[in-house]
Design a protein around this motif. Structure first.
Motif, mmCIF file in Angstrom:
data_model
loop_
_atom_site.group_PDB
_atom_site.id
_atom_site.type_symbol
_atom_site.label_atom_id
_atom_site.label_comp_id
_atom_site.label_asym_id
_atom_site.label_seq_id
_atom_site.Cartn_x
_atom_site.Cartn_y
_atom_site.Cartn_z
ATOM 1 N N GLU A 1 0.882 -1.247 0.012
ATOM 2 C CA GLU A 1 -0.017 -0.037 0.058
ATOM 3 C C GLU A 1 0.768 1.296 0.071
ATOM 4 N N THR A 2 1.929 1.184 0.727
ATOM 5 C CA THR A 2 2.957 2.225 0.676
ATOM 6 C C THR A 2 3.611 2.352 -0.759
ATOM 7 N N LEU B 1 4.294 5.349 -4.571
ATOM 8 C CA LEU B 1 5.821 5.762 -4.847
ATOM 9 C C LEU B 1 6.212 5.310 -6.545
ATOM 10 N N LEU B 2 5.794 3.868 -6.559
ATOM 11 C CA LEU B 2 5.816 3.717 -7.961
ATOM 12 C C LEU B 2 5.201 4.354 -9.033
ATOM 13 N N TRP C 1 -4.593 -5.486 -7.709
ATOM 14 C CA TRP C 1 -3.583 -4.084 -7.634
ATOM 15 C C TRP C 1 -3.260 -3.663 -9.126
ATOM 16 N N GLY C 2 -3.562 -4.507 -10.240
ATOM 17 C CA GLY C 2 -3.472 -3.925 -11.557
ATOM 18 C C GLY C 2 -4.304 -2.579 -11.734
ATOM 19 N N SER C 3 -5.219 -2.806 -11.248
ATOM 20 C CA SER C 3 -6.351 -1.693 -11.435
ATOM 21 C C SER C 3 -5.920 -0.426 -10.540
ATOM 22 N N ARG C 4 -5.367 -0.756 -9.177
ATOM 23 C CA ARG C 4 -5.196 0.111 -8.402
ATOM 24 C C ARG C 4 -3.879 0.969 -8.695
ATOM 25 N N PHE C 5 -2.926 0.268 -9.270
ATOM 26 C CA PHE C 5 -1.770 1.036 -9.890
ATOM 27 C C PHE C 5 -2.050 2.199 -10.820
#
Length: 310
Positions: free
Chosen positions: A107-108, A112-113, A227-231
């Motif tokens: 989550e952190t 940053l990425l 996590w794909g959508s979250r990025f």
């Protein structure tokens, strides 16, 4: 190597660096006359097609990046045609930090990425790198055993369509957690930061959506499809700009996800070597299937044959 060392320096240690797919990486420890040491990294392409082009792209990127605020290795020397080395090679400075592929702290790290990728896309080089390479076609996709056949058939139909129009930007083209170094703060403390972005051999000019799609697919396979959508969301939250049309966004995400179908075994191996032993080839195939299915289930497809907007 001897030509790149300062007077009185010598190599006193070598260490193989794991995690890469296309190149052999070694950290070289250099000792000076006064006893001080420094580290360099030697990147070697052994029997790799297009090694000369890849090393020229990387050398060009490493020449561009100093002073931009994007943390990257410094270029020491490059031998793209193996004129001096056994194989095409590039020598660069060593960066502090480590790759982090664990679920803990994700989550952190995701914001940053995303901020780091926005900074990369903001670069405006005087000399543009070559156009992006798509990496897959509708005819080369490998549908995993037991996959959701209808979803994959629909996804393959998506990339049969012409690529949507886009505003070209500077792309890393292989941006994902395995190519980013972190200084991780202790549990419960703030301060986790990115210390470097490595592997610039695929630097290209193309749509920001493609870089975002590539990192999204990696995150989906490493940590789960959501996590794909979250990025992609984090990238926009960080100020990044993606295609305005939902169908265009889907095109790039699907194109990148389907490209992974052809190299699941090669991609999953370094993840297991890095400690993610549960990510067997089969486990990664199942996550890829779930991610492709989720992409096709989302209400974002444009009608095949319709003119894309923008």
């Amino acid at each position: 190597m001897s030509r790149q060392l300062k007077a009185g320096e010598r190599i006193v240690g070598t260490e193989a660096l794991h995690g890469g797919i296309s190149a052999e990486m070694r950290r070289l420890t250099i000792r000076a006359r006064d006893g001080g040491t420094r580290d360099l990294v030697l990147r070697t392409f052994v029997d790799v097609e297009h090694a000369e082009d890849s090393l020229n792209r990387e050398a060009g990127a490493l020449t561009l990046l100093p002073g931009t605020g994007v943390p990257a290795p410094g270029l020491v020397a490059v031998d793209p045609t193996a004129a001096h080395c056994e194989y095409p090679s590039l020598l660069m400075t060593h960066l502090a930090g480590r790759t982090v592929l664990d679920d803990e702290g994700l989550e952190t790290r995701v914001p940053l990425l995303a901020r780091q990728l926005v900074a990369i896309h903001a670069l405006r080089p005087a000399n543009r790198p070559g156009k992006y390479v798509a990496l897959t076609t509708a005819d080369t996709v490998v549908v995993p055993q037991g996959a959701h056949t209808a979803a994959w058939a629909a996804a393959i139909d998506v990339i049969r369509e012409p690529a949507p129009p886009y505003a070209g930007r500077f792309l890393h083209r292989d941006f994902h957690p395995g190519n980013v170094l972190f200084d991780v703060a202790p549990p419960g403390q703030d301060g986790t930061r990115i210390t470097g972005v490595v592997d610039w051999a695929a630097t290209s000019w193309g749509p920001t959506d493609l870089d975002v799609a590539h990192c999204s697919t990696n995150l989906a396979l490493l940590h789960g499809p959501a996590w794909g959508s979250r990025f992609a969301e984090a990238y926009e939250e960080a100020g990044g700009v993606l295609a305005a049309d939902a169908g265009e966004r889907l095109y790039w995400r699907v194109r990148d996800a389907l490209a992974f179908s052809e190299e699941v075994r090669a991609v999953s191996r370094p993840w297991r070597e890095a400690g993610r032993t549960e990510l067997t080839t089969r486990a990664v195939e199942e996550r890829l299937d779930a991610y492709v299915t989720a992409l096709m289930d989302a209400p974002r497809r444009r009608t095949p044959g319709s003119a894309p907007s923008g």
